[in-house]
Motif scaffolding. Structure first.
Motif, mmCIF file in Angstrom:
data_model
loop_
_atom_site.group_PDB
_atom_site.id
_atom_site.type_symbol
_atom_site.label_atom_id
_atom_site.label_comp_id
_atom_site.label_asym_id
_atom_site.label_seq_id
_atom_site.Cartn_x
_atom_site.Cartn_y
_atom_site.Cartn_z
ATOM 1 N N GLU A 317 56.531 29.211 46.851
ATOM 2 C CA GLU A 317 57.141 30.417 46.281
ATOM 3 C C GLU A 317 58.326 30.065 45.402
ATOM 4 O O GLU A 317 58.560 30.698 44.372
ATOM 5 N N ALA A 318 59.097 29.046 45.794
ATOM 6 C CA ALA A 318 60.249 28.642 44.987
ATOM 7 C C ALA A 318 59.816 28.052 43.653
ATOM 8 O O ALA A 318 60.605 27.993 42.703
ATOM 9 N N ALA A 319 58.544 27.625 43.557
ATOM 10 C CA ALA A 319 58.023 27.081 42.308
ATOM 11 C C ALA A 319 57.357 28.153 41.462
ATOM 12 O O ALA A 319 56.701 27.851 40.463
ATOM 13 N N GLY A 320 57.495 29.426 41.865
ATOM 14 C CA GLY A 320 56.972 30.520 41.064
ATOM 15 C C GLY A 320 55.615 31.029 41.482
ATOM 16 O O GLY A 320 55.103 31.983 40.891
ATOM 17 N N PHE A 321 54.972 30.442 42.508
ATOM 18 C CA PHE A 321 53.671 30.913 42.962
ATOM 19 C C PHE A 321 53.821 32.270 43.639
ATOM 20 O O PHE A 321 54.823 32.544 44.297
ATOM 21 N N ILE A 322 52.816 33.109 43.470
ATOM 22 C CA ILE A 322 52.829 34.429 44.101
ATOM 23 C C ILE A 322 51.514 34.667 44.826
ATOM 24 O O ILE A 322 50.476 34.119 44.462
ATOM 25 N N ARG A 323 51.559 35.478 45.840
ATOM 26 C CA ARG A 323 50.356 35.787 46.625
ATOM 27 C C ARG A 323 49.620 36.958 45.986
ATOM 28 O O ARG A 323 50.227 37.967 45.637
ATOM 29 N N THR A 324 48.319 36.832 45.825
ATOM 30 C CA THR A 324 47.510 37.916 45.277
ATOM 31 C C THR A 324 46.628 38.555 46.334
ATOM 32 O O THR A 324 46.119 39.653 46.146
ATOM 33 N N LEU A 354 36.938 27.138 36.932
ATOM 34 C CA LEU A 354 37.765 27.813 37.931
ATOM 35 C C LEU A 354 37.249 29.220 38.196
ATOM 36 O O LEU A 354 37.078 30.011 37.260
ATOM 37 N N PRO A 355 36.978 29.553 39.453
ATOM 38 C CA PRO A 355 36.515 30.912 39.761
ATOM 39 C C PRO A 355 37.648 31.922 39.618
ATOM 40 O O PRO A 355 38.823 31.552 39.702
ATOM 41 N N PRO A 356 37.340 33.194 39.407
ATOM 42 C CA PRO A 356 38.403 34.220 39.347
ATOM 43 C C PRO A 356 39.019 34.422 40.734
ATOM 44 O O PRO A 356 38.372 34.200 41.757
ATOM 45 N N VAL A 357 40.255 34.847 40.736
ATOM 46 C CA VAL A 357 40.977 35.074 41.992
ATOM 47 C C VAL A 357 41.186 36.573 42.182
ATOM 48 O O VAL A 357 41.689 37.254 41.276
ATOM 49 N N PRO A 358 40.814 37.122 43.337
ATOM 50 C CA PRO A 358 40.989 38.564 43.562
ATOM 51 C C PRO A 358 42.451 38.930 43.805
ATOM 52 O O PRO A 358 43.230 38.131 44.340
ATOM 53 N N VAL A 359 42.798 40.146 43.407
ATOM 54 C CA VAL A 359 44.129 40.696 43.667
ATOM 55 C C VAL A 359 43.949 41.935 44.531
ATOM 56 O O VAL A 359 43.292 42.898 44.117
ATOM 57 N N SER A 360 44.477 41.903 45.734
ATOM 58 C CA SER A 360 44.314 43.036 46.647
ATOM 59 C C SER A 360 45.238 44.182 46.256
ATOM 60 O O SER A 360 46.190 44.013 45.492
ATOM 61 N N SER A 362 47.487 45.727 47.995
ATOM 62 C CA SER A 362 48.871 45.592 48.443
ATOM 63 C C SER A 362 49.686 44.637 47.569
ATOM 64 O O SER A 362 50.913 44.698 47.562
ATOM 65 N N HIS A 363 49.009 43.741 46.832
ATOM 66 C CA HIS A 363 49.716 42.776 45.992
ATOM 67 C C HIS A 363 49.606 43.089 44.502
ATOM 68 O O HIS A 363 50.161 42.357 43.678
ATOM 69 N N LEU A 364 48.897 44.164 44.164
ATOM 70 C CA LEU A 364 48.635 44.474 42.759
ATOM 71 C C LEU A 364 49.922 44.678 41.965
ATOM 72 O O LEU A 364 50.089 44.119 40.870
ATOM 73 N N LYS A 365 50.844 45.467 42.494
ATOM 74 C CA LYS A 365 52.078 45.763 41.765
ATOM 75 C C LYS A 365 52.889 44.496 41.505
ATOM 76 O O LYS A 365 53.395 44.267 40.400
ATOM 77 N N GLY A 366 53.030 43.641 42.534
ATOM 78 C CA GLY A 366 53.801 42.418 42.375
ATOM 79 C C GLY A 366 53.201 41.485 41.339
ATOM 80 O O GLY A 366 53.922 40.879 40.538
ATOM 81 N N VAL A 367 51.872 41.371 41.336
ATOM 82 C CA VAL A 367 51.195 40.488 40.366
ATOM 83 C C VAL A 367 51.400 41.006 38.955
ATOM 84 O O VAL A 367 51.722 40.266 38.033
ATOM 85 N N ARG A 368 51.240 42.324 38.782
ATOM 86 C CA ARG A 368 51.411 42.915 37.444
ATOM 87 C C ARG A 368 52.852 42.742 36.948
ATOM 88 O O ARG A 368 53.074 42.473 35.772
ATOM 89 N N ASP A 369 53.816 42.877 37.845
ATOM 90 C CA ASP A 369 55.213 42.703 37.462
ATOM 91 C C ASP A 369 55.484 41.280 36.982
ATOM 92 O O ASP A 369 56.124 41.054 35.949
ATOM 93 N N VAL A 370 54.977 40.299 37.738
ATOM 94 C CA VAL A 370 55.226 38.910 37.388
ATOM 95 C C VAL A 370 54.518 38.539 36.083
ATOM 96 O O VAL A 370 55.041 37.786 35.264
ATOM 97 N N LEU A 371 53.329 39.109 35.860
ATOM 98 C CA LEU A 371 52.594 38.819 34.625
ATOM 99 C C LEU A 371 53.126 39.621 33.437
ATOM 100 O O LEU A 371 52.660 39.462 32.307
ATOM 101 N N GLY A 372 54.080 40.526 33.701
ATOM 102 C CA GLY A 372 54.669 41.310 32.607
ATOM 103 C C GLY A 372 53.793 42.450 32.141
ATOM 104 O O GLY A 372 53.892 42.887 30.989
ATOM 105 N N LEU A 373 52.939 42.974 33.039
ATOM 106 C CA LEU A 373 52.016 44.051 32.646
ATOM 107 C C LEU A 373 52.576 45.411 33.005
ATOM 108 O O LEU A 373 53.369 45.549 33.906
#
Length: 373
Positions: A317-324, A354-360, A362-373
């Motif tokens: 997490e300190a390296a910028g990884f986020i849970r999807t 590389l296969p696609p990674v699902p975003v659940s 509960s994590h959708l908002k956080g992923v969109r925020d980090v990706l700038g969407l």
């Protein structure tokens, strides 16, 4: 009906506006990045934000009221004054729950802003109803100006602060919130007159200006203390910023370097043909849970890692990884495109294997925020 002459203490007027702005900053910052927290921690943060914002509304109002100077002695009903504060906190808390536990659509943002605007109005007029030995008389124009100011400015504050959760937007949203609280009070007061009343309406115990001042000082101390607490880390690099600026991140944590590795020094131990290979996080696209272990995917290959998904989260997490997803951890810098699927989503990467990674959900908002969407 003879109206009383009254005036405002300029210093307390300025102090009340400062309280509103500080409360806005504290509340909006406390609710930042909640999508990355557990449900319990999210609720606790929302409760603290509601106290900061709702308490700030109450404190701003009564700091300004302490500056009211009238030719008669007047008191406040303690029960009504307390009820006005609690109502403001509850209404703001409801708006924050709507924002953080429902999909954040334009309607949701507008509804939350309008709800907070109504909370400011309710706090103001209930607080004014607590006056003893004098009574407020309102004009339709003053009420209209207060309603429009509250709703429009609060909707603007939440659209700005929650449209994109950046530091810049939070600061702009803070100014809008401070303007909303201040505008409601002073627009309403511009259309308010006071008349003396010979008797008190005994709903609760009477409270003098001196007693009220003690309560306002205490609430302001809590708000300013929380402001300092949040302010010292407001511009600290986190997540992707720490990866993009490792030197700055290392400098900010210099005293902890000997015990806590910085993102630049973290390596992921992966097994390949009996040899442990140490892979830098920036080379990894995503990590997938595999029982008690994990699979690490880079643009070139797939590796087995002895870390559990929980340990991978702690270390990366300190390296910028986020849970999807409960089974996936991604490197946002490696994401090539994102697809929204109703209340879930998919992250894809540039490498074809590389296969696609699902975003659940509960994590959708956080992923969109980090990706700038």
């Amino acid at each position: 009906m003879e109206f009383l002459n009254f005036s405002h203490n300029t210093a307390l007027v300025i102090a009340s506006i400062v309280v509103a702005i500080v409360a806005g900053f504290t509340g909006l910052t406390l609710s930042k990045d909640l999508s990355k927290q557990s449900v319990l921690r999210r609720k606790a943060s929302i409760a603290m934000s509601a106290v900061a914002l709702g308490g700030g509304i109450w404190s701003m109002h009564f700091v300004a009221m302490l500056g009211i100077q009238m030719p008669v002695l007047f008191y406040y009903d303690a029960a009504i004054t307390l009820a006005s504060a609690l109502l403001a906190i509850l209404i703001v808390g409801t708006a924050l729950l709507l924002l953080h536990f429902r999909e954040r659509t334009p309607f949701t943002l507008s509804a939350a802003g309008a709800l907070v605007g109504c909370g400011i109005l309710a706090m103001h007029y209930i607080g004014m109803a607590g006056l003893q030995l004098c009574r407020a008389v309102y004009t339709p124009l003053g009420i209209l100006l207060a309603v429009v100011s509250a709703v429009v400015l609060c909707i603007a504050a939440f659209w700005i602060a929650y449209g994109r959760r950046t530091n810049r937007n939070i600061l702009l949203g803070t100014l809008c919130f401070g303007a909303a609280v201040s505008a409601v009070h002073f627009a309403a007061m511009a259309g308010t007159n006071f008349v003396a009343t010979p008797t008190q309406q005994e709903f609760g115990p009477a409270m003098s200006n001196e007693t009220l001042a003690m309560g306002v000082i205490l609430s302001s101390f809590v708000i300013f203390g929380a402001f300092l607490w949040m302010g010292v880390t407001f511009f600290a690099p986190t997540g992707v910023e720490a990866v993009q600026h490792p030197i700055a991140a290392q400098t900010s944590n210099e005293s902890e370097t000997a015990f806590n590795p910085t993102p630049a020094t973290v390596r992921i131990p992966c097994d390949q043909n009996g040899v442990t290979k140490l892979i830098a996080p920036e080379q990894v696209a995503f990590v997938q849970a595999e029982g008690h272990y994990t699979n690490v995917f880079t643009k070139d290959a797939k590796y087995f890692c002895g870390w559990s998904i929980t340990k991978a989260i702690t270390r990366l997490e300190a390296a910028g990884f986020i849970r999807t997803h409960r089974s996936y951890l991604i490197n946002p810098a490696q994401v090539n495109d994102f697809e929204r699927l109703k209340d879930t989503g998919i992250c894809r990467f540039a490498a074809p294997h590389l296969p696609p990674v699902p975003v659940s959900r509960s994590h959708l908002k956080g992923v969109r925020d980090v990706l700038g969407l």
